[in-house]
Design a protein around this motif. Sequence first.
Motif, PDB file in Angstrom:
ATOM      1  N   PRO A 293     -18.084  -5.165 -13.993  1.00  0.00           N
ATOM      2  CA  PRO A 293     -16.582  -4.740 -14.665  1.00  0.00           C
ATOM      3  C   PRO A 293     -16.206  -3.962 -13.586  1.00  0.00           C
ATOM      4  CG  PRO A 293     -18.390  -4.938 -16.281  1.00  0.00           C
ATOM      5  CD  PRO A 293     -19.221  -4.825 -15.011  1.00  0.00           C
ATOM      6  N   LEU A 294     -14.656  -4.011 -13.675  1.00  0.00           N
ATOM      7  CA  LEU A 294     -13.935  -2.786 -13.101  1.00  0.00           C
ATOM      8  C   LEU A 294     -13.672  -1.645 -13.844  1.00  0.00           C
ATOM      9  CD1 LEU A 294     -12.556  -2.499 -10.226  1.00  0.00           C
ATOM     10  CD2 LEU A 294     -10.477  -3.420 -11.120  1.00  0.00           C
ATOM     11  N   HIS A 295     -13.641  -2.011 -15.013  1.00  0.00           N
ATOM     12  CA  HIS A 295     -13.393  -0.795 -15.896  1.00  0.00           C
ATOM     13  C   HIS A 295     -13.943  -1.045 -17.256  1.00  0.00           C
ATOM     14  CE1 HIS A 295      -9.888  -3.222 -16.963  1.00  0.00           C
ATOM     15  NE2 HIS A 295      -9.341  -2.888 -15.873  1.00  0.00           N
ATOM     16  N   LYS A 296     -14.227   0.059 -18.099  1.00  0.00           N
ATOM     17  CA  LYS A 296     -14.739  -0.312 -19.671  1.00  0.00           C
ATOM     18  C   LYS A 296     -13.992  -0.886 -20.257  1.00  0.00           C
ATOM     19  CE  LYS A 296     -17.305   1.908 -23.249  1.00  0.00           C
ATOM     20  NZ  LYS A 296     -17.868   3.159 -23.685  1.00  0.00           N
ATOM     21  N   GLY A 297     -14.347  -2.356 -20.912  1.00  0.00           N
ATOM     22  CA  GLY A 297     -13.415  -2.793 -21.827  1.00  0.00           C
ATOM     23  C   GLY A 297     -12.084  -3.313 -21.295  1.00  0.00           C
TER      24      GLY A 297
END
Length: 337
Positions: A293-297
């Motif tokens: 993932p690039l960022h969370k969520g």
Amino acid sequence: MSAADRNRPAPGHENAAKAAHLSVMCAEVVSALNPRAGEVYVDGTFGAGGYSAALLAAADCQVIGIDRDPTVQVHADRLSAAHPDRFRLLQGRFGDMAELLAGIGVDAVDGVALDIGVSSMQLDQAARGFSFQQDGPLDMRMGDTGETAADLVNSRDEAELADIIYLYGEERRSRAVARAIVAARTEQPITRTGELASIVARVVRSTPGIHPATRTFQALRIAVNDELGELRRGLVGAERLLRPEGRLAVVSFHSLEDRVIKRFLDRRSGKLTGGSRHMPVAETAPRAPSFRPLHKGAATAGDAEMAINPRARSAKLRAAVRTAAPAWPDDDMQEAA
């Protein structure tokens, strides 16, 4: 919220009609993809070319657009004229991106952008039959081939119609809607969006801000265009095409779409190690994650964009980076459903 509602101009915003044609979360998508000179990017849902234009402006890169809608050619011609050696459009479905790119000798790319759902341009054209707010032929095809919504509502039996409307539209009154459609078509075929909207409105209670036909129209559009199947195929295609450290950015507008994307990325990143509770998976050894993932969520649009672009209000962006691990088997997407 349906695509129709998220594209409707908000009262009091004089720029809303213009904003409806903007690519949602364009700056965030470009940031997620982080374009660099000499790299190759795919805009899998070209539309009016918003993402493509932004990527071309951000770096001296190449962009390949994909769209099944032949009417977007005018936008592609504009970009091709401005960037003759850096942009081209391929007509087809983004779910077939690996095969389409193989046809022009491209077997790997550095980024893929997808904007899932119907475009505001399609909604604005009454003749396309997407909108219950404008009377037109009951079509709903994103391309120009295949079964129309009129074909579907006039040929499917009551049980199948109810299933489509419930599963893809999350309409609680799906059985009542299906009964009303079947009853109406015994008098004459249902061929206009206005007819269908009136039929649905007779059995679905109106709620503030949401037309009674919203969920039924959404369901028929998804079924006609096989949108969830197309999304799954597109995610698998992106996984195959992306080089290690290549990036995937997907914007969606509805929980049905976002659920598919989330489960795909959770599974491919190792967050989910088995299948669904309906289809458990027995694996001899865990597969290496193909994404991180690039960022969370999920990221959402900023207040400024939502103020001028109603479509951004329900948008979610999920982004991930391709690892060096092999692509997973195609049939694994059944587990992400």
